[in-house]
Design an enzyme around this catalytic site. Sequence first.
Site, mmCIF file in Angstrom:
data_model
loop_
_atom_site.group_PDB
_atom_site.id
_atom_site.type_symbol
_atom_site.label_atom_id
_atom_site.label_comp_id
_atom_site.label_asym_id
_atom_site.label_seq_id
_atom_site.Cartn_x
_atom_site.Cartn_y
_atom_site.Cartn_z
ATOM 1 C CG HIS A 176 -0.558 5.648 -1.489
ATOM 2 N ND1 HIS A 176 -1.517 4.852 -2.080
ATOM 3 C CD2 HIS A 176 -0.702 5.481 -0.152
ATOM 4 C CE1 HIS A 176 -2.217 4.247 -1.135
ATOM 5 N NE2 HIS A 176 -1.738 4.607 0.031
ATOM 6 C CG HIS A 218 -6.543 3.466 -0.336
ATOM 7 N ND1 HIS A 218 -6.871 4.808 -0.295
ATOM 8 C CD2 HIS A 218 -5.403 3.325 0.368
ATOM 9 C CE1 HIS A 218 -5.942 5.450 0.393
ATOM 10 N NE2 HIS A 218 -5.045 4.575 0.818
ATOM 11 C CG ASP A 257 -0.572 4.557 4.067
ATOM 12 O OD1 ASP A 257 -0.608 4.946 2.883
ATOM 13 O OD2 ASP A 257 -1.511 4.723 4.852
ATOM 14 C CD GLU A 313 -2.853 1.498 2.195
ATOM 15 O OE1 GLU A 313 -3.043 2.712 2.443
ATOM 16 O OE2 GLU A 313 -3.315 0.583 2.884
#
Length: 330
Positions: free
Chosen positions: A10, A169, A293, A8
């Site tokens: 980004h 998400h 993250d 996860e």
Amino acid sequence: MKGKIVLEEHLTTDLNNSLWNASGEAARNGKAYMDDVDARLLDPDGRIDEMDGWGIDIAVLSLTSPGAQSILDRAKAVDFAKRTNDEIAERFTRKHPTRLRAFATVALQSPRDAADELERAVTELGMLGALVNGYTNIGHADSAQYLDEAPVWEFWERAAALDVPVYLHPREPLPGQQRIYEGYASLVGSAWGFAHETATHAIRLMLSGLFDRYPTLTVIVGHLGEGLPLMLPRLEHRLHMQRDGAGLGQAQRRVGEYFSDNFYVTTSGHFHTKGLLDTISEIGMDRVLFSVDYPYESMQTGCEWFDQALLSENDRIKIGRTNAARLLRL
């Protein structure tokens, strides 16, 4: 631990930045924090340097929220998804093919086009599934199409046929559903509102009958399951007590069974060992995946916690690498 896989993580694109004004994020999170995040979202080489420093072998990237889900014009959303996936491939994954992989962006304003784009992204661009930023706006900003609703099942059918996961998400609750946060804007997003919104969305999937029709579907949720490992047993108990009532959905099994059979959970942004152990006790060691993250969280914070968490080394290797490698066929 070396050789970790994270999923996860980004990025953004020039196309994405041309559409969205990040002033709301800066107001809530602080300008200095968001300036740093925004720079890292665009920088594949700096990301690789940090991965090298913290023992991360592969990062699976995805477009930052809200992505395609907020585009009100259907044709523009479909075009945005295709161009975004092409830009991710060109700027990130082809530049570092052994280190950076990606989940596809899809525009569920048109489920058929989303299904076609998922297939193109997987078969032509080498992407590993899709990441969807919560509900999709249809027509106006205070509307929502959730992933369990009938028009979207065409997309799910294709995901099942391709045998690839979909990462659910978070995004903020609809503007018309934010009254409880008035006066406490810091709670709307990742601090609190994300978890409540996304956990409820996941429960809708469980109750809809989706996994009865497509039993091999796989959904990933982050942040140690958005509270589901703790709250799902209570939900299951109360739904059983209410079994003669209305509004129970179409599910043929108990919610906990779908959670155990159709979901994976990542540690993204939730670096808490007691929470990790509770998650393992509910969903099992083989369905928990390490993630950071990044760049909303730091690789240092996530990796220092995980590398020192009270786990056996066999379990650390499973959560840190081999579970993800098996799921994503890496």
